[in-house]
Design an enzyme around this catalytic site. Structure first.
Site, PDB file in Angstrom:
ATOM      1  N   ASP A  32      83.324  31.345 -11.869  1.00  0.00           N
ATOM      2  CA  ASP A  32      82.562  30.104 -11.182  1.00  0.00           C
ATOM      3  C   ASP A  32      81.159  30.894 -11.315  1.00  0.00           C
ATOM      4  O   ASP A  32      80.627  31.385 -11.489  1.00  0.00           O
ATOM      5  CB  ASP A  32      82.739  29.160 -11.774  1.00  0.00           C
ATOM      6  CG  ASP A  32      83.716  28.796 -13.034  1.00  0.00           C
ATOM      7  OD1 ASP A  32      84.934  29.479 -13.121  1.00  0.00           O
ATOM      8  OD2 ASP A  32      84.019  27.281 -13.149  1.00  0.00           O
TER       9      ASP A  32
ATOM     10  N   GLU B  56      93.674  23.925  -4.327  1.00  0.00           N
ATOM     11  CA  GLU B  56      93.363  24.524  -5.864  1.00  0.00           C
ATOM     12  C   GLU B  56      92.898  26.105  -5.295  1.00  0.00           C
ATOM     13  O   GLU B  56      92.714  26.827  -5.742  1.00  0.00           O
ATOM     14  CB  GLU B  56      91.950  23.510  -6.210  1.00  0.00           C
ATOM     15  CG  GLU B  56      91.265  24.578  -7.417  1.00  0.00           C
ATOM     16  CD  GLU B  56      89.884  23.986  -7.857  1.00  0.00           C
ATOM     17  OE1 GLU B  56      90.069  22.974  -7.498  1.00  0.00           O
ATOM     18  OE2 GLU B  56      89.959  24.585  -8.512  1.00  0.00           O
TER      19      GLU B  56
END
Ligand code: GLC
Length: 423
Positions: free
Chosen positions: A163, A393
């Site tokens: 992202d 994550e």
């Protein structure tokens, strides 16, 4: 280690919301994500092959009529996520989805699952998926490379899966920010703002979504109108690898016409990826299609041609020297952006942290390129990160600390899958 395996399995079972796996139990991502699901299937394959196939089958239930497989399929209450389905207002009539895609790892994973050969009704299931995969790959070449350059373009940084990589900084800065969405964000309620994308980035992410929604996500209009249009080297490498895997699957299933068609795509993309080699820097760079310029930023995506093509290391040993130099500067590999650069931030999402799914692509590419020692090094680091940093994550390459959401599905899946590759 047995403990770790049990923990990883427990995470996947907990995050299994019935046919699809949410990326994390925390509520940060309450939906099915495209490449997360495919990569999670590699983990399920280690203990429940049937469930691995179901993950992919569910994902393709969200496929659009034009062939696109969306980045997100919203299948449950989604108000802990922004932008949720009411913002996107998209879907295929059966499933509410976002209006963009994500890195196409599906064919690669389906090939892996097929070659394992241990799922029930394998031939029938593969037969049902193959035409969908073929339509997905066709969509990339018609919708995202209408001029036939061999490189497909993404229209949103989220499509890259990486992202807020510094690779997008200039292309994203050229996008109008639109109104501030700071008050609507949900992600910063789950993770500290200092490790997430910034406010100005988020405003632009959402403004792009609003603009594409106004065009009804129509690919014929999007490619010409998208203010963010980038031919990412990582995305194209992932697609190219998937092209090769799809060719093998089609040929294996006796669909010669399909195989020849994808060979046509792959030939164009092979030449175009090679044209992205920068001999001066000894690195692969993508292009800003909208502004017609090379993006000279050393992100981990520049290593992914190794994953697409087993002859890269032989042609370009300089690429391996970059990787070695990166590894020398951190405790654990592989950082998502070159350490020692001004943009490198070891804790902020895709601006430096390690993501195990990309580590897998790098180490798999290295192994296929005959670089066993380097591949093993990345494999060892990856498993060590989980052992000492848990199932976060992503991870800080300077300390190994697990960051972002916890009990993360793809980290658990990679732990199971990478263990199966240990010598
Ligand atoms: C973030 C990541 C993306 C991932 C998603 C769900 O948006 O950047 O790659 O697919 O979270 O885990």
């Amino acid at each position: 280690m047995t403990d770790l395996r049990e923990q990883a399995i427990a995470i996947l079972r907990t995050n299994d919301h019935g046919g699809y796996t949410v990326p994390t139990a925390s509520g940060l991502y309450p939906a099915q994500w495209n490449w997360d699901s495919c990569l999670v299937a590699l983990g399920f394959a280690q203990f429940d092959p049937d469930r691995a196939w179901v993950e992919i089958e569910t994902l393709f239930d969200g496929q659009w009529a034009d062939g696109m497989v969306p980045q997100i399929s919203f299948r449950e209450a989604d108000d802990t996520y922004f932008p949720n389905s009411s913002v996107w207002q998209a879907g295929n009539g059966r499933v509410k989805t976002s209006g963009i895609t994500q890195p196409p790892v599906a064919a690669t994973v389906v090939r892996y699952l097929t070659e394992r050969g241990d799922a029930p009704r394998l031939t029938e299931r593969l037969g049902a998926l193959l035409p969908k995969l073929l339509r997905y790959h066709r969509w990339f070449y018609s919708a995202r490379d209408p001029q036939g350059t061999g490189l497909v373009s993404i229209v949103h940084p989220w499509e890259s899966g990486m992202d807020n990589s510094p690779v997008w900084d200039a292309a994203l800065a050229a996008v109008e920010p639109g109104p501030s969405v700071a008050h609507l964000r949900k992600d910063t309620g789950f993770s500290h703002a200092s490790v997430r994308p910034t406010g100005p980035e988020y405003d632009r992410y959402i403004n792009l979504v609003i603009g594409y929604r106004a065009l009804n996500y129509d690919p014929a209009k999007l490619h010409g109108a998208a203010p963010f249009l980038v031919a990412d080297i990582g995305f194209n490498s992932i697609l190219q690898r998937a092209n090769r895997d799809l060719i093998a699957l089609l040929r294996g299933a006796g669909d010669e016409a399909g195989a020849v068609e994808v060979e046509g795509f792959a030939a164009r993309t092979a030449a175009a990826i090679e044209a992205c080699w920068d001999a001066e820097d000894g690195f692969y760079y993508g292009r800003d299609t909208r502004h017609d310029r090379v993006i000279r930023k050393p992100g981990i995506a520049g290593l992914l041609p190794l994953y697409a093509d087993p002859t890269v290391a032989e042609r370009h040993p300089a690429l391996l020297r970059h990787l070695e130099a990166w590894l020398e500067q951190v405790r654990f590999g592989v950082p998502s952006f070159a350490p020692g650069t001004p943009e490198f931030e070891p804790r902020r999402y895709w601006r430096g942290p390690i993501w195990l799914v990309v580590n897998w692509m790098v180490l798999d590419g290295l192994a296929r390129n005959g670089q066993a020692a380097l591949s093993q090094r990345v494999l060892r680091d990856s498993l060590e990160l989980v052992r000492q940093g848990g199932f976060g994550e992503y991870f800080d390459p300077t300390t190994g600390e697990g960051l972002g959401g916890n009990s993360f599905s793809w980290t658990a899946a990679m732990c199971l899958f990478l263990r199966s590759l240990e010598a």
